[in-house]
Design a protein around this motif. Structure first.
Motif, mmCIF file in Angstrom:
data_model
loop_
_atom_site.group_PDB
_atom_site.id
_atom_site.type_symbol
_atom_site.label_atom_id
_atom_site.label_comp_id
_atom_site.label_asym_id
_atom_site.label_seq_id
_atom_site.Cartn_x
_atom_site.Cartn_y
_atom_site.Cartn_z
ATOM 1 N N GLY A 1 0.804 -1.209 0.000
ATOM 2 C CA GLY A 1 0.000 0.000 0.000
ATOM 3 C C GLY A 1 0.838 1.259 0.000
ATOM 4 O O GLY A 1 2.077 1.216 0.122
ATOM 5 N N SER A 2 0.142 2.396 -0.116
ATOM 6 C CA SER A 2 0.814 3.694 -0.151
ATOM 7 C C SER A 2 1.292 4.088 1.240
ATOM 8 O O SER A 2 0.605 3.860 2.242
ATOM 9 N N LEU A 3 2.461 4.704 1.287
ATOM 10 C CA LEU A 3 2.986 5.188 2.562
ATOM 11 C C LEU A 3 2.414 6.556 2.901
ATOM 12 O O LEU A 3 2.117 7.369 2.024
ATOM 13 N N ASN A 4 2.221 6.806 4.189
ATOM 14 C CA ASN A 4 1.909 8.137 4.718
ATOM 15 C C ASN A 4 2.496 8.206 6.122
ATOM 16 O O ASN A 4 3.140 7.246 6.583
ATOM 17 N N SER A 5 2.275 9.285 6.816
ATOM 18 C CA SER A 5 2.893 9.459 8.138
ATOM 19 C C SER A 5 2.488 8.364 9.113
ATOM 20 O O SER A 5 3.331 7.766 9.802
ATOM 21 N N TYR B 1 4.868 0.652 -0.304
ATOM 22 C CA TYR B 1 5.493 -0.281 0.632
ATOM 23 C C TYR B 1 5.081 -1.707 0.282
ATOM 24 O O TYR B 1 3.890 -2.007 0.157
ATOM 25 N N VAL B 2 6.045 -2.589 0.117
ATOM 26 C CA VAL B 2 5.779 -3.975 -0.263
ATOM 27 C C VAL B 2 5.560 -4.809 0.995
ATOM 28 O O VAL B 2 6.500 -5.046 1.773
ATOM 29 N N ASP B 3 4.309 -5.245 1.210
ATOM 30 C CA ASP B 3 4.010 -6.136 2.332
ATOM 31 C C ASP B 3 4.384 -7.575 2.001
ATOM 32 O O ASP B 3 4.880 -8.309 2.854
ATOM 33 N N ASP B 4 4.116 -7.972 0.768
ATOM 34 C CA ASP B 4 4.365 -9.359 0.373
ATOM 35 C C ASP B 4 4.622 -9.413 -1.133
ATOM 36 O O ASP B 4 4.251 -8.492 -1.870
ATOM 37 N N VAL B 5 5.238 -10.483 -1.567
ATOM 38 C CA VAL B 5 5.520 -10.694 -2.984
ATOM 39 C C VAL B 5 4.870 -12.012 -3.408
ATOM 40 O O VAL B 5 5.055 -13.046 -2.742
ATOM 41 N N GLU B 6 4.082 -11.967 -4.477
ATOM 42 C CA GLU B 6 3.407 -13.171 -4.954
ATOM 43 C C GLU B 6 4.415 -14.121 -5.591
ATOM 44 O O GLU B 6 5.325 -13.689 -6.313
ATOM 45 N N GLU B 7 4.219 -15.395 -5.345
ATOM 46 C CA GLU B 7 5.121 -16.399 -5.902
ATOM 47 C C GLU B 7 4.944 -16.502 -7.415
ATOM 48 O O GLU B 7 3.880 -16.207 -7.954
ATOM 49 N N ASP B 8 6.016 -16.888 -8.069
ATOM 50 C CA ASP B 8 6.012 -17.096 -9.526
ATOM 51 C C ASP B 8 5.673 -15.829 -10.310
ATOM 52 O O ASP B 8 5.031 -15.882 -11.360
ATOM 53 N N ILE C 1 9.550 3.661 -11.140
ATOM 54 C CA ILE C 1 9.569 2.615 -12.162
ATOM 55 C C ILE C 1 9.826 3.312 -13.495
ATOM 56 O O ILE C 1 9.057 4.191 -13.904
ATOM 57 N N ASP C 2 10.903 2.924 -14.162
ATOM 58 C CA ASP C 2 11.295 3.565 -15.428
ATOM 59 C C ASP C 2 11.308 5.084 -15.307
ATOM 60 O O ASP C 2 10.781 5.804 -16.162
ATOM 61 N N ASN C 3 11.861 5.586 -14.201
ATOM 62 C CA ASN C 3 11.989 7.033 -13.941
ATOM 63 C C ASN C 3 10.658 7.742 -13.713
ATOM 64 O O ASN C 3 10.611 8.975 -13.674
ATOM 65 N N ILE C 4 9.555 6.979 -13.563
ATOM 66 C CA ILE C 4 8.270 7.560 -13.159
ATOM 67 C C ILE C 4 8.209 7.500 -11.637
ATOM 68 O O ILE C 4 8.274 6.419 -11.040
ATOM 69 N N THR C 5 8.084 8.645 -10.983
ATOM 70 C CA THR C 5 8.066 8.691 -9.523
ATOM 71 C C THR C 5 6.803 8.028 -8.983
ATOM 72 O O THR C 5 5.701 8.302 -9.448
ATOM 73 N N ILE C 6 6.970 7.165 -8.005
ATOM 74 C CA ILE C 6 5.850 6.464 -7.367
ATOM 75 C C ILE C 6 5.675 7.025 -5.957
ATOM 76 O O ILE C 6 6.470 6.733 -5.056
ATOM 77 N N LYS C 7 4.661 7.849 -5.787
ATOM 78 C CA LYS C 7 4.369 8.421 -4.467
ATOM 79 C C LYS C 7 3.253 7.666 -3.763
ATOM 80 O O LYS C 7 3.185 7.646 -2.534
ATOM 81 N N ASP D 1 -0.170 5.851 -8.586
ATOM 82 C CA ASP D 1 0.950 6.078 -9.514
ATOM 83 C C ASP D 1 1.410 4.749 -10.102
ATOM 84 O O ASP D 1 1.643 4.629 -11.311
ATOM 85 N N LEU D 2 1.545 3.762 -9.232
ATOM 86 C CA LEU D 2 1.960 2.425 -9.673
ATOM 87 C C LEU D 2 0.900 1.797 -10.572
ATOM 88 O O LEU D 2 1.217 1.225 -11.614
ATOM 89 N N ARG D 3 -0.374 1.931 -10.178
ATOM 90 C CA ARG D 3 -1.474 1.377 -10.951
ATOM 91 C C ARG D 3 -1.523 1.995 -12.348
ATOM 92 O O ARG D 3 -1.691 1.296 -13.347
#
Length: 470
Positions: free
Chosen positions: A287-291, A306-313, A330-336, A340-342
């Motif tokens: 999920g997205s980070l905040n204070s 923030y990566v909580d988990d990574v899916e297998e395979d 990702i590819d110089n696109i800022t992810i806030k 942004d990621l979506r």
């Protein structure tokens, strides 16, 4: 009776004297009388909210005429005749009839090729029985639906004509900047060829609250009928498809939203090449980070994913992304934030290779990740299913099927009491053999809405059972 007649005569005489006095001494000249009919919802209201914006644009030396000239003829008026069910009468219920009504809906579309391909919103053409478009020169052509993607609300149409049509070219929505001038071109309230100006107010807006959207927000006036129209920059390049407004009245109050052109372009290309949309996934859960979230996790960063988990395979797992990593670019696109990621991933396909910049324990790392096709699917009532590995199929002594990855939380206890658990293999749905989640998706999309759902399942004991679901 005589007294009453006397009073009436006195009243009439008094009124006549008063009127004569007014006409003789007070009235200077004859005034025209204007008869107006009050409207609760006036169609046109005088407004000056764009005055300062126009003065500012002029002061900056910005000329919108070039962009307007390039776009006006490429934006069409879309008319959709749909058949909708209406409230049945007692007589309809008695005879088992379903009353229907033909309804006309209108919107906008953008010609993206000289041979007649047109992009618009899915909600503009949804449930259409007849579809037509009107060009800026008032010609009307029959349109056919090539394909749609309800998730991004994008649809692709095609018209047949011997003439080369005017069209607009896609710009790069990722390079569009907040504060940049834009034009919205469309047909609000059936007012054809309407151009409004504004600036980009924000990017990566998610209106759903579920991080499934990534809109460009502008303050260019957009109203019902603008849907599917063009959002262009001052060079006349298409950077968005106008889609939604935020309003308590149903009309524009200062916020409008467009699907970024990079997403719309990718959806259209997928429809033309594959017949459906190909989505590449990274394979991270978080999920997205905040204070507050950062304080809870004990990290110093307040922006990023923030990566909580990574899916297998998945590509993320194979590239070495780990739980606790913070994706910053990702590819110089800022992810806030997640949207942004979506928004970035919605413009990519399976097998695309991207560079992920992340923080791990405060140290910046760059990893090359190959996006993969999603191998999971949400099956109604049951939960999340995924393509089964060969060894998993062998364990259950079957050569085909999909694996139940996660049981629906709402019905979890009931499903488990019936013998439906995580790890079980679904081998058939509605008596149709299942090889992959693509088969599941195809069956669910083609079945009747009210048709019961039946599944054939092999449980952990090796028993084959059948269940009827609704």
């Amino acid at each position: 009776m005589k007294k009453m007649l006397t009073l009436v005569l006195v009243s009439v005489l008094g009124g006549a004297i008063t009127l004569g006095t007014y006409k003789t001494f007070l009235e200077k000249e004859e005034q025209p009388i204007a008869t107006t009919t009050q409207q609760e919802n006036p169609v046109f209201l005088p407004t000056s909210y764009n005055t300062n914006k126009t003065i500012l644009a002029a002061a900056e030396g910005i000329d919108f005429t070039t962009a307007a000239d390039k776009t006006l003829d490429a934006v069409v008026h879309v008319k959709n005749i749909a058949v909708n069910n209406v409230q049945p009468t007692l007589q309809d219920l008695f005879y088992g009839r379903v009353p229907q009504r033909r309804q006309l809906g209108t919107g906008s579309g953008v010609i993206i090729s000289p041979d007649g391909y047109i992009i618009t919103n899915n909600h503009v053409i949804e449930d259409s029985e007849q579809l037509s478009i009107t060009l800026n020169d008032n010609r009307t052509l029959v349109a056919e639906i090539v394909g749609t993607d309800p998730k991004t609300d994008i649809a692709l149409l095609k018209v047949e004509t011997e003439d080369q049509l005017p069209y607009t070219t896609f710009g790069d929505s990722d390079s569009a900047k907040i504060g940049e001038w834009v034009l919205a071109v469309g047909n609000p309230f059936n007012l054809t060829s309407t151009v409004t100006a504004g600036i980009i107010s924000a990017k990566s807006r998610d209106l759903s609250g579920q991080s499934t959207q990534s809109f460009i927000q502008t303050d260019a006036a957009v109203n019902p009928g603008n849907s599917g129209g063009a959002l262009v920059n001052t060079a006349g390049e298409l950077i968005g498809i106008n889609t939604a407004i935020t309003s308590q009245t149903g009309s524009y109050i200062g916020y409008s939203f467009a699907v970024p052109s990079n997403i719309a372009k990718k959806v259209v290309q997928d429809i033309m090449e594959f017949g459906n949309v190909q989505n590449g996934i990274l394979g991270v859960i978080g999920g997205s980070l905040n204070s507050n979230y950062a304080e809870k996790l004990g990290v110093a960063e307040t922006e990023g994913f923030y990566v909580d988990d990574v899916e297998e395979d998945t590509g993320a797992a194979k590239a070495g992304i780990k739980s606790g990593d913070i994706i910053k670019k990702i590819d110089n696109i800022t992810i806030k934030k997640f949207s942004d990621l979506r928004g970035f991933l919605d413009s990519k396909r399976p097998n695309d290779v991207v560079t992920v910049t992340l923080l791990r324990n405060g140290v910046e790392k760059e990893l090359s990740v190959t996006l993969l096709k999603s191998n999971t699917y949400v099956l109604p009532v049951i939960g999340v299913i995924k393509n089964a590995k060969p060894e998993e199929l062998r364990k259950y002594k079957t050569k085909h099927g999909v694996k139940i990855m996660k049981v629906n939380g709402t019905y979890g206890r009931y499903l488990q009491s019936e013998g439906i658990e995580e790890g079980n293999i679904i081998t058939a749905i509605n008596n149709i053999k299942i090889e992959s989640i693509d088969d599941v998706d195809r069956i669910l999309k083609t079945r009747d809405t009210y048709q019961p759902l039946s599944i054939e399942l092999i449980n952990s004991k090796g028993e084959t059972n059948r269940y009827g679901l609704r």
